[in-house]
Scaffold this active site. Structure first.
Site, PDB file in Angstrom:
ATOM      1  N   CYS A  96       0.834  -1.209   0.000  1.00  0.00           N
ATOM      2  CA  CYS A  96       0.000   0.000   0.000  1.00  0.00           C
ATOM      3  C   CYS A  96       0.868   1.259   0.000  1.00  0.00           C
ATOM      4  O   CYS A  96       1.426   1.617  -1.037  1.00  0.00           O
ATOM      5  CB  CYS A  96      -0.984  -0.028   1.172  1.00  0.00           C
ATOM      6  SG  CYS A  96      -2.266   1.260   1.074  1.00  0.00           S
ATOM      7  N   HIS A 183      -3.639  -5.085   0.961  1.00  0.00           N
ATOM      8  CA  HIS A 183      -3.123  -5.397   2.293  1.00  0.00           C
ATOM      9  C   HIS A 183      -3.308  -6.881   2.585  1.00  0.00           C
ATOM     10  O   HIS A 183      -4.320  -7.280   3.188  1.00  0.00           O
ATOM     11  CB  HIS A 183      -3.881  -4.599   3.356  1.00  0.00           C
ATOM     12  CG  HIS A 183      -3.489  -3.172   3.478  1.00  0.00           C
ATOM     13  ND1 HIS A 183      -2.413  -2.754   4.235  1.00  0.00           N
ATOM     14  CD2 HIS A 183      -4.036  -2.052   2.936  1.00  0.00           C
ATOM     15  CE1 HIS A 183      -2.317  -1.434   4.169  1.00  0.00           C
ATOM     16  NE2 HIS A 183      -3.282  -0.981   3.388  1.00  0.00           N
ATOM     17  N   GLU A 185      -1.974  -8.495   4.862  1.00  0.00           N
ATOM     18  CA  GLU A 185      -1.931  -8.692   6.319  1.00  0.00           C
ATOM     19  C   GLU A 185      -3.271  -8.412   6.999  1.00  0.00           C
ATOM     20  O   GLU A 185      -3.496  -8.827   8.139  1.00  0.00           O
ATOM     21  CB  GLU A 185      -0.833  -7.813   6.944  1.00  0.00           C
ATOM     22  CG  GLU A 185      -1.176  -6.353   7.141  1.00  0.00           C
ATOM     23  CD  GLU A 185      -1.088  -5.482   5.892  1.00  0.00           C
ATOM     24  OE1 GLU A 185      -1.161  -4.248   6.036  1.00  0.00           O
ATOM     25  OE2 GLU A 185      -0.949  -6.039   4.778  1.00  0.00           O
TER      26      GLU A 185
END
Length: 239
Positions: A96, A183, A185
């Site tokens: 990002c 993202h 994660e």
């Protein structure tokens, strides 16, 4: 392998008890694929910029609520560090904000998307197949939360995937930099809570769209497999 986590933000205090902070998110994600990986954290948002390019095997720049065009000293210092990594051919992963910063550092342009916020799950086409994309699939669907995005790629970049909303979503720069707007994660629960926290900023209609998208499957584990294959290949080529 030791990965240097260049932390550019903290999870909001309201959400930290339920979801942890970003280093814990990345460790949990990567350990699902390779539990032997080690992480060292530099809090770049506090001005902690590494002074040794070789301190770890590969580097990763996290996302951030800040923008790469913000006139903050630590962002300028991190951009300089990115250029040093490029010259040294050191593996770097951009997530990002990190994806955008590596593009900007090497001559690209980053700007706010005039279509508004990207939230929830983003659906992307992989337009070029690289040899490290194992297992292969022609789509890459990841959770997102962004206004800014790469609008013009650096000359050295190879565009690998995107969508109509975010054309420059996945890129490779040379043989040692990889960037993705999504993202991997994030969990769906964190994405949902983050949209709720930022609801007034994002707007109710976009939040509804983002929440509805969470019923689809996420390619977070696949993205990590691709990242690790890319990084290991870059380390081998460099040695």
């Amino acid at each position: 392998m030791v990965i240097g986590l260049l932390q550019c933000d903290d999870v909001a205090p309201e959400l930290r008890e339920a979801h942890g902070n970003y280093p814990e998110m990345f460790e949990a994600l990567f350990h699902r694929v390779d539990p032997t990986l080690e992480f060292r954290v530099w809090r770049c948002l506090d001005g902690e910029i590494p002074d040794d390019l070789e301190a770890v095997d590969a580097w990763l720049i996290t996302g951030s609520k800040f923008g790469v065009n913000d006139a903050l000293p630590w962002i300028a210092a991190l951009e300089t560090f990115v250029r040093k990594l490029w010259v040294a051919e050191k593996p770097l992963i951009g997530i990002c904000f990190g994806h955008q910063l590596m593009a900007k550092a090497l001559g690209g342009e980053v700007a706010k998307n005039d279509r508004g916020w990207g939230v929830g799950l983003s659906f992307n086409r992989v337009n070029q197949r690289a040899d490290w994309m194992v297992p292969w699939q022609p789509t890459l669907d990841l959770l997102v939360s962004h206004q800014d995005q790469v609008e013009r790629l650096p000359r050295v970049a190879r565009l690998l995937g995107g969508s109509d909303f975010c054309p420059c979503y996945l890129m490779q720069l040379g043989e040692h930099f990889i960037g993705v707007q999504g993202h991997p994660e994030f969990t769906k629960d964190y994405s949902r809570d983050l949209m709720a926290l930022r609801g007034e900023l994002i707007g109710p209609h976009r939040v509804r769209q983002g929440e509805a998208s969470l019923s689809a499957a996420v390619d977070d584990t696949l993205m990590v497999r691709w990242i690790l294959a890319f990084v290991r290949r870059a380390i081998t080529m460099r040695s």
